[in-house]
Design an enzyme around this catalytic site. Structure first.
Site, PDB file in Angstrom:
ATOM      1  N   GLU A  70       1.096  -1.235   0.036  1.00 19.33           N
ATOM      2  CA  GLU A  70      -0.049  -0.250   0.335  1.00 19.33           C
ATOM      3  C   GLU A  70       1.040   1.503   0.070  1.00 19.33           C
ATOM      4  O   GLU A  70       0.484   2.205   0.482  1.00 19.33           O
ATOM      5  CB  GLU A  70      -1.617  -0.434   1.327  1.00 19.33           C
ATOM      6  CG  GLU A  70      -0.410  -0.112   2.697  1.00 19.33           C
ATOM      7  CD  GLU A  70      -1.702  -0.331   3.602  1.00 19.33           C
ATOM      8  OE1 GLU A  70      -2.248   0.834   3.780  1.00 19.33           O
ATOM      9  OE2 GLU A  70      -1.550  -1.395   4.322  1.00 19.33           O
TER      10      GLU A  70
ATOM     11  N   CYS B 195      -3.142  -4.189   4.909  1.00 19.86           N
ATOM     12  CA  CYS B 195      -1.941  -4.990   5.446  1.00 19.86           C
ATOM     13  C   CYS B 195      -2.612  -6.071   5.086  1.00 19.86           C
ATOM     14  O   CYS B 195      -2.204  -6.738   5.836  1.00 19.86           O
ATOM     15  CB  CYS B 195      -2.216  -4.813   6.295  1.00 19.86           C
ATOM     16  SG  CYS B 195      -1.369  -3.219   7.078  1.00 19.86           S
TER      17      CYS B 195
ATOM     18  N   HIS C 128      -1.689 -10.158  12.098  1.00 21.35           N
ATOM     19  CA  HIS C 128      -1.096  -9.470  11.674  1.00 21.35           C
ATOM     20  C   HIS C 128      -0.958  -8.240  13.457  1.00 21.35           C
ATOM     21  O   HIS C 128      -1.357  -8.408  13.970  1.00 21.35           O
ATOM     22  CB  HIS C 128      -1.960  -8.769  11.178  1.00 21.35           C
ATOM     23  CG  HIS C 128      -2.176  -7.796  10.572  1.00 21.35           C
ATOM     24  ND1 HIS C 128      -0.924  -6.650  10.025  1.00 21.35           N
ATOM     25  CD2 HIS C 128      -2.609  -5.676  11.155  1.00 21.35           C
ATOM     26  CE1 HIS C 128      -1.302  -5.517   9.989  1.00 21.35           C
ATOM     27  NE2 HIS C 128      -1.443  -4.867  10.559  1.00 21.35           N
TER      28      HIS C 128
END
Ligand code: HMG
Length: 389
Positions: free
Chosen positions: A79, A111, A233
């Site tokens: 990103e 993400c 994550h």
């Protein structure tokens, strides 16, 4: 035939900022960052290190000549795009010398994208078992000086080679995704830094985790007691820790809790020192687990939770392959310790540094420390990358 991750490469920047120093400069109690967020330092990039240079450094550590001949798909998840049209994977294809008959694309969903990339790679190898796929997750997290998310920045790239009969991890067929149209973190085209609803984003992360896990258990019969570890994550390790705590229900035995907790500590070892690297964050945690846990064995199952704001999340599992430790590194910590510590003033100068283009759209850069590759110039609006180390 099994399909999965054969080898993993990783690169970050050569500079690090201590979060204690940042806390002092911002008038915050250092324990808020080191204990409250569980972060010790973050990687900071100079202008000459970007998603392409880090990806090339990460991939070149693991690529063999055979890979260069057999990779026919490069998926670059990011990103932190460097061009609105040309995919970062095309620059990478050239820098790494991959054979020409390859597909090279860039993918984005905050993400999360690397996880979609990994699944695409798996499906590709399923169809063409003698081919390999290079999946890249490379990002630079920049929230802004003195912003609410400033302590959760970072930079890094993971390179994953996906193949049949992988030597590190088998990807199992149990991916389950969830999509929610929410505004927890986003970056419009006109802004170099994201807009964030911090507290809302953490609630959404945890709610996506628990609801997707409940559905995963229903659909695939998974349960925590079957898993050696759960990787998350990691925007900052404290949130991942809350994630693990929310999954560990009262019926779990003490042994299961101890195993999951101690493997969690192994899985955040690198993330604590590097910060949020957006889409690579989950895979950095996986690498950290594999390289730092003393308890993993072939056949162990690992749960993985991917989350990208906006939001898309996914849970899937992977199985450790016999001999996996031979394809990992034991000197990673020493390499991380070699990063040059920088002051808050230097970090701020690097943060605001911008290419000063002349009337032809050209500039060359001051020499900063980088990994094996650097952005050395911009020539008539074209980014010039070179191998420098
Ligand atoms: P904040 O609101 O300033 O912090 O920033 P806080 O007040 O919530 O404190 C954080 C923790 O420190 C708390 O712990 C405090 O108690 C503790 P908790 O209660 O949560 O367990 N604390 C202390 N501990 C010890 N000693 C002290 C002390 N003081 C406080 N003296 C926030 C937190 C997450 C909002 C901010 O960092 C932020 O906005 N970060 C960016 C957004 C983010 O990371 N969100 C995560 C979910 S979204 C996601 O993961 C996607 C993402 O990666 C982007 C993408 O997908 O592309 C972000």
């Amino acid at each position: 035939m099994t399909i999965g991750i054969d080898r993993i490469g990783f690169a970050t920047s050569q500079y690090r900022l201590s979060l204690e120093d940042l806390a002092q400069a911002r008038g915050v109690e250092p324990a808020k960052f080191t204990k409250g967020l569980m972060l010790d330092s973050m990687s900071i990039t100079p202008i000459t290190e970007d998603i392409v240079t880090m990806a090339a450094s990460a991939a070149s550590q693991i690529l063999t000549d055979e890979d260069r001949e057999t990779i026919d798909l490069i998926i670059f998840a990011t990103e932190t795009g460097i061009d609105q049209s040309k995919a970062a994977s095309v620059f990478l294809h050239g820098l790494l010398g991959i054979q020409p008959f390859a597909r090279s694309i860039e993918m984005k969903e905050a993400c999360y994208a690397a996880t979609a990339g990994l699944d695409y790679a798996k499906r590709h190898v399923e169809k063409f078992p003698d081919r390999r796929v290079l999946v890249i997750a490379s990002d630079i997290a920049k929230y802004g000086i003195a912003s609410g998310g400033e302590a959760t920045q970072g930079a890094g790239a993971l390179a994953l080679i996906v193949s049949s009969n992988p030597r590190t991890l088998i990807l199992n067929d149990d991916n389950l995704a969830q999509t929610r149209d929410i505004m927890d973190f986003w970056r419009p085209n006109y802004s170099t830094t994201p807009y964030v609803q911090g507290a809302f984003s953490t609630q959404q992360y945890l709610d996506c985790l628990t609801t997707t896990w409940a559905e995963h258990q229903k659909r695939f019969g998974t349960s925590l007691d079957q898993l050696a570890a759960f990787c998350f994550h990691v925007p900052f390790p404290k949130l991942a820790k809350k994630g693990l705590d929310s999954l560990m229900t009262d019926d779990l035995t003490e042994t299961d809790r101890d195993r999951l907790t101690s493997n969690f500590d192994a899985a955040i070892t690198y993330n604590r020192q590097i910060g949020n690297i957006y889409t690579g964050s989950l895979y950095l945690s996986l690498l950290s687990l594999l390289e730092n846990s003393r308890a993993l064995e072939a056949g162990d199952q690992i749960g993985l939770f991917s989350y990208g704001s906006g939001a898309v999340c996914e849970i899937f599992t992977a199985t450790i392959v016999d001999g996996f430790e031979q394809h990992l590194r034991t000197d990673r910590q020493a390499e991380l310790d070699l990063r040059t510590p920088i002051s808050v003033d230097t970090y701020e100068a690097l943060f605001y540094d911008e290419a000063q283009l002349d009337e032809t759209g050209s500039t060359s850069f001051k020499t900063y420390q980088t990994g094996a590759y650097a952005l050395t110039a911009i020539d008539q609006h074209q980014r010039i990358y070179q191998k420098v180390n």
